[in-house]
Design a protein around this motif. Sequence first.
Motif, PDB file in Angstrom:
ATOM      1  N   LEU A 109      -5.639  12.128  -4.093  1.00 16.78           N
ATOM      2  CA  LEU A 109      -4.655  11.783  -3.047  1.00 16.78           C
ATOM      3  C   LEU A 109      -4.107  13.031  -2.387  1.00 16.78           C
ATOM      4  O   LEU A 109      -3.953  14.045  -2.944  1.00 16.78           O
ATOM      5  CB  LEU A 109      -3.513  10.954  -3.645  1.00 16.78           C
ATOM      6  CG  LEU A 109      -3.923   9.627  -4.266  1.00 16.78           C
ATOM      7  CD1 LEU A 109      -2.733   8.970  -4.934  1.00 16.78           C
ATOM      8  CD2 LEU A 109      -4.498   8.712  -3.213  1.00 16.78           C
ATOM      9  N   LEU A 148       1.311   6.258  -7.146  1.00 14.39           N
ATOM     10  CA  LEU A 148       0.172   7.059  -7.618  1.00 14.39           C
ATOM     11  C   LEU A 148       0.521   8.538  -7.628  1.00 14.39           C
ATOM     12  O   LEU A 148       0.129   9.276  -8.554  1.00 14.39           O
ATOM     13  CB  LEU A 148      -1.053   6.794  -6.747  1.00 14.39           C
ATOM     14  CG  LEU A 148      -1.663   5.405  -6.909  1.00 14.39           C
ATOM     15  CD1 LEU A 148      -2.618   5.102  -5.764  1.00 14.39           C
ATOM     16  CD2 LEU A 148      -2.355   5.269  -8.256  1.00 14.39           C
ATOM     17  N   LEU A 167       2.369   1.651  -3.452  1.00 19.90           N
ATOM     18  CA  LEU A 167       1.321   2.054  -4.384  1.00 19.90           C
ATOM     19  C   LEU A 167       0.973   3.527  -4.208  1.00 19.90           C
ATOM     20  O   LEU A 167       0.807   4.261  -5.187  1.00 19.90           O
ATOM     21  CB  LEU A 167       0.096   1.166  -4.193  1.00 19.90           C
ATOM     22  CG  LEU A 167      -1.047   1.353  -5.163  1.00 19.90           C
ATOM     23  CD1 LEU A 167      -0.593   1.290  -6.610  1.00 19.90           C
ATOM     24  CD2 LEU A 167      -2.113   0.296  -4.899  1.00 19.90           C
ATOM     25  N   HIS A 168       0.890   3.982  -2.965  1.00 18.98           N
ATOM     26  CA  HIS A 168       0.588   5.393  -2.715  1.00 18.98           C
ATOM     27  C   HIS A 168       1.641   6.293  -3.362  1.00 18.98           C
ATOM     28  O   HIS A 168       1.298   7.258  -4.057  1.00 18.98           O
ATOM     29  CB  HIS A 168       0.506   5.662  -1.212  1.00 18.98           C
ATOM     30  CG  HIS A 168       0.171   7.070  -0.888  1.00 18.98           C
ATOM     31  ND1 HIS A 168      -1.127   7.564  -0.968  1.00 18.98           N
ATOM     32  CD2 HIS A 168       0.945   8.119  -0.525  1.00 18.98           C
ATOM     33  CE1 HIS A 168      -1.119   8.851  -0.662  1.00 18.98           C
ATOM     34  NE2 HIS A 168       0.128   9.204  -0.386  1.00 18.98           N
ATOM     35  N   SER A 170      -7.166   0.015  -0.653  1.00 20.77           N
ATOM     36  CA  SER A 170      -6.740   0.946   0.402  1.00 20.77           C
ATOM     37  C   SER A 170      -6.336   2.302  -0.155  1.00 20.77           C
ATOM     38  O   SER A 170      -6.337   3.292   0.570  1.00 20.77           O
ATOM     39  CB  SER A 170      -5.573   0.349   1.206  1.00 20.77           C
ATOM     40  OG  SER A 170      -4.334   0.494   0.527  1.00 20.77           O
ATOM     41  N   GLN A 171      -6.016   2.339  -1.434  1.00 17.52           N
ATOM     42  CA  GLN A 171      -5.625   3.592  -2.082  1.00 17.52           C
ATOM     43  C   GLN A 171      -6.757   4.195  -2.915  1.00 17.52           C
ATOM     44  O   GLN A 171      -6.532   5.071  -3.733  1.00 17.52           O
ATOM     45  CB  GLN A 171      -4.381   3.369  -2.944  1.00 17.52           C
ATOM     46  CG  GLN A 171      -3.181   2.907  -2.159  1.00 17.52           C
ATOM     47  CD  GLN A 171      -2.843   3.855  -1.027  1.00 17.52           C
ATOM     48  OE1 GLN A 171      -2.649   5.046  -1.228  1.00 17.52           O
ATOM     49  NE2 GLN A 171      -2.808   3.333   0.193  1.00 17.52           N
ATOM     50  N   ILE A 227      -8.142   4.063 -10.010  1.00 14.70           N
ATOM     51  CA  ILE A 227      -7.877   4.970  -8.896  1.00 14.70           C
ATOM     52  C   ILE A 227      -7.737   6.374  -9.446  1.00 14.70           C
ATOM     53  O   ILE A 227      -6.996   6.603 -10.414  1.00 14.70           O
ATOM     54  CB  ILE A 227      -6.601   4.580  -8.129  1.00 14.70           C
ATOM     55  CG1 ILE A 227      -6.750   3.189  -7.509  1.00 14.70           C
ATOM     56  CG2 ILE A 227      -6.276   5.626  -7.054  1.00 14.70           C
ATOM     57  CD1 ILE A 227      -5.499   2.696  -6.797  1.00 14.70           C
ATOM     58  N   SER A 232      -5.976   9.485  -9.000  1.00 18.74           N
ATOM     59  CA  SER A 232      -4.799   9.965  -8.257  1.00 18.74           C
ATOM     60  C   SER A 232      -4.920  11.433  -7.876  1.00 18.74           C
ATOM     61  O   SER A 232      -4.190  11.894  -7.014  1.00 18.74           O
ATOM     62  CB  SER A 232      -3.520   9.721  -9.071  1.00 18.74           C
ATOM     63  OG  SER A 232      -3.484  10.543 -10.216  1.00 18.74           O
ATOM     64  N   ALA A 237       0.835  -1.210   0.000  1.00 17.94           N
ATOM     65  CA  ALA A 237       0.000   0.000   0.000  1.00 17.94           C
ATOM     66  C   ALA A 237       0.865   1.253   0.000  1.00 17.94           C
ATOM     67  O   ALA A 237       0.568   2.227  -0.704  1.00 17.94           O
ATOM     68  CB  ALA A 237      -0.943  -0.006   1.200  1.00 17.94           C
TER      69      ALA A 237
END
Length: 179
Positions: free
Chosen positions: A179, A122, A118-119, A151-152, A174, A176, A115
């Motif tokens: 975020l 992104l 991945l964060h 989770s993202q 997702i 982005s 996670a």
Amino acid sequence: MAPLCLVRPTSEDAEILWDYRREFLENGEVIHGGAGLANAASPQAWLQALEQNSCEESVAPGLVPATTLLAIRQNNLRMVGIIDIRHRLNDYLFRYGGHIGYSVRKSERRKGYAAAMLHQALLFCREELGISRVLLTCDRCNLPSSRAIRSQGGVLENEILEGVSGELVQRYWIDSSSL
């Protein structure tokens, strides 16, 4: 979980790259997001292929430009994962592969690294590549990966059967920019 950073691999990373590769091969696992690391003849050959495939002008036929980054734990500089960020999608990636592929070494799983990687990837997609809508995929049976994607902010669009492996692939999007 100790903090990690994503870094571009260099020739100075040869030993940690080969150690990472060894762990996957010994466990009979596929290095997802490894940009061919498992089949590379040497770290130098792999780094040369990464450089070639990093831009549109020199990318190998059938591939898309990509940036491959190592996930390094900051407190001891251990390579815990690898992540491949594709700059655009071709038909195969749109259907089965997505913008991002990644893996975490077996000895470092279940610690939240997927996670975290991945964060950061992104953010790279948004800030470096201008990609605000990012596609990620995983096999339906890969519950840890689907949890990391969700989770993202991953939203499942559909599941499709991959023709070569016969696996059911989940396709997540997702945003982005949120975020």
